[in-house]
Design an enzyme around this catalytic site. Structure first.
Site, short mmCIF file in Angstrom:
data_model
loop_
_atom_site.label_atom_id
_atom_site.label_comp_id
_atom_site.label_asym_id
_atom_site.label_seq_id
_atom_site.Cartn_x
_atom_site.Cartn_y
_atom_site.Cartn_z
N SER A 179 0.68 -1.12 0.04
CA SER A 179 0.12 -0.12 0.04
C SER A 179 0.85 1.29 -0.03
O SER A 179 1.72 1.54 -1.01
CB SER A 179 -0.94 0.05 1.17
N LYS B 53 4.32 1.91 -2.31
CA LYS B 53 5.01 3.38 -3.05
C LYS B 53 6.06 3.54 -2.41
O LYS B 53 7.01 3.82 -3.54
CB LYS B 53 3.94 4.48 -2.71
N TRP C 171 -9.83 0.34 -5.44
CA TRP C 171 -9.41 1.63 -5.29
C TRP C 171 -7.99 1.98 -5.78
O TRP C 171 -7.48 3.09 -6.06
CB TRP C 171 -9.40 1.95 -3.69
N HIS D 157 -7.58 -5.79 -0.31
CA HIS D 157 -6.25 -5.04 0.00
C HIS D 157 -5.67 -5.42 1.22
O HIS D 157 -6.06 -5.10 2.36
CB HIS D 157 -6.83 -3.39 0.10
#
Ligand code: GTR
Length: 413
Positions: free
Chosen positions: A251, A255, A342, A392
């Site tokens: 998540s 990044k 998302w 997720h």
């Protein structure tokens, strides 16, 4: 994290989840210099285009990272009988910006069945090292933590031991010949919009500097800096093969692992798990989270220049396929989850695909899949990818693929 994502999702009723409404967009060509000149050989990529793209990401997205300080470290404790005798557990304190200064704490498990130095998976965790395993010997973080549900408590308690264990299948990793090392991300930057004063960033201001410039680094930059300093330590640990360290994250920390792997070429392999917007997924694809949304909900993650692109993503000089390209020719693995709309799973695949021309120019097989693969059809070429069923999260399925990918691309010596 699912909870937070759900909250933000609920606050973003305008988000698009309709493939028909994504619209047309043109990605910048990773092999075309800003001057218009095309990159035709590896040397030009290496000496001209790669540095140019790195600078563009610093200026417009993640911010500039100051020159690294020399770390100091201390072994706090070591136990050879962890995991019922299968592993050695080490806890190491590191001063990432010099001593005196803030500390970060590395928790490691190394397989006892090792012959010589072992490859390691390195990643940041969300809840403090004590959340990674239900092991009472792990020191509980004293830093700010995100309050649990229905609570305002920002200090970690005994109750948080092992809370994140399902995301860190340490026994499985160790039994397959790898070590695992982790650091609490809050040691570098407390993950809230007011976290800056308590982060490492002001500690690295130049003499006389009082504030950050619009192109300066922010939380993701500070977290990525911590990963590189953890690697500095791993290079000094003779039980670790520092030439085979895979950096990974989930998540917002996915990044971060991409940004760390892009900047620091010592990372042999890079893994992004459900990293989404500002990670592996394309900014120009209007699907799920957007640049505007992420900069509004999390103003402390990216630099201030990135906010200028909130409503004009097509003007960005980069897109996230170019972040993946910065990792080339090193192996990179992008993991998506089907219910994680998302994060735009298809956009995550397309960013990997978009880096393919660079990987091929550098003599690798690039991204093996021509089309977005279906559920549970992992792609194991130099740019790897899978779409997992479910939400997720980081699961054993994800780890199983990461380990297979590492077995293939970071072969045992
Ligand atoms: C969400 C955010 C995502 C992702 C996620 C997480 O709220 O919108 O970009 O980073 O948080 O890190 O859990």
């Amino acid at each position: 994290m699912a909870l937070l994502a759900a909250t933000v999702w609920a606050q973003a009723p305008g988000a698009n989840y309709d493939e028909a409404k994504v619209g047309n967009f043109t990605l910048p060509d990773p092999l075309r210099m800003q001057s218009g000149q095309m990159v035709k050989d590896a040397a030009t990529w290496r000496t001209k285009r790669r540095p140019e793209i790195l600078r563009l990401f610093e200026e417009t997205v993640y911010g500039r990272t100051p020159a690294a300080r020399k770390i100091e470290y201390e072994m706090v404790n070591q136990a050879k009988d962890a995991l019922g005798g299968k592993a050695t557990r080490k806890q190491v304190t590191v001063w990432p910006v010099g001593r005196p200064g803030p500390t970060m704490h590395i928790l490691m498990y190394l397989p006892n069945a090792r012959k010589g130095a072992v490859p390691v998976f390195l990643g940041l965790n969300f809840g403090g090292n004590q959340a990674v395993q239900p092991d009472p010997a792990i020191a509980i973080t004293k830093n700010w933590v995100r309050p649990p549900r229905h609570s305002k408590e920002t200090r970690a308690t005994e109750a948080s031991r092992g809370a994140e264990a399902s995301r860190w299948p340490v026994e499985m990793i160790v039994s397959r010949g790898y070590g695992v090392a982790t650091v609490y991300y809050g040691d570098l930057f407390p993950d809230n919009k007011d976290g800056l004063p308590d982060s490492i960033i002001p500690k690295m201001y130049k003499p006389g500097q009082k504030a950050r410039a619009p192109e300066d680094w922010n939380a993701i930059g500070a977290w990525a800096y911590g990963l590189s300093r953890a690697l500095d330590y791993l290079e000094k640990d003779t039980d670790v093969d520092a030439k085979r360290v895979a950096v990974l994250g989930h998540s917002r920390l996915g990044k971060t692992s991409l940004w760390a792997g892009a900047q620091d070429e010592r990372f042999a392999l890079v893994i992004s798990n459900n990293s989404g917007e500002g990670g592996a997924s394309l900014a120009r694809r209007n699907f799920g989270e957007t640049v505007e949304r992420i900069n509004t909900a999390f103003p402390h993650w990216f630099n201030d220049n990135f906010k200028k692109y909130n409503t004009r993503v097509n003007d960005l000089p980069v897109d996230q396929h170019m972040l993946i390209a910065l990792i080339a020719p090193r192996p990179v693995y992008i993991a998506s989850a089907q219910e994680d709309q998302w994060a735009d799973p298809k956009g995550e695949f397309l960013a990997g695909k978009g880096a393919d021309p660079v990987y091929r120019l550098l003599g690798t097989d690039g991204m093996g899949a021509a089309q977005w693969p279906g559920v549970h059809q992992p792609v194991m070429t130099r740019i790897g990818y899978h779409l997992r069923a479910g939400k997720h999260d980081v699961t054993n399925y994800d780890w199983d693929q990461f380990i297979k990918f590492a077995d293939r691309h970071m072969p045992k010596r």
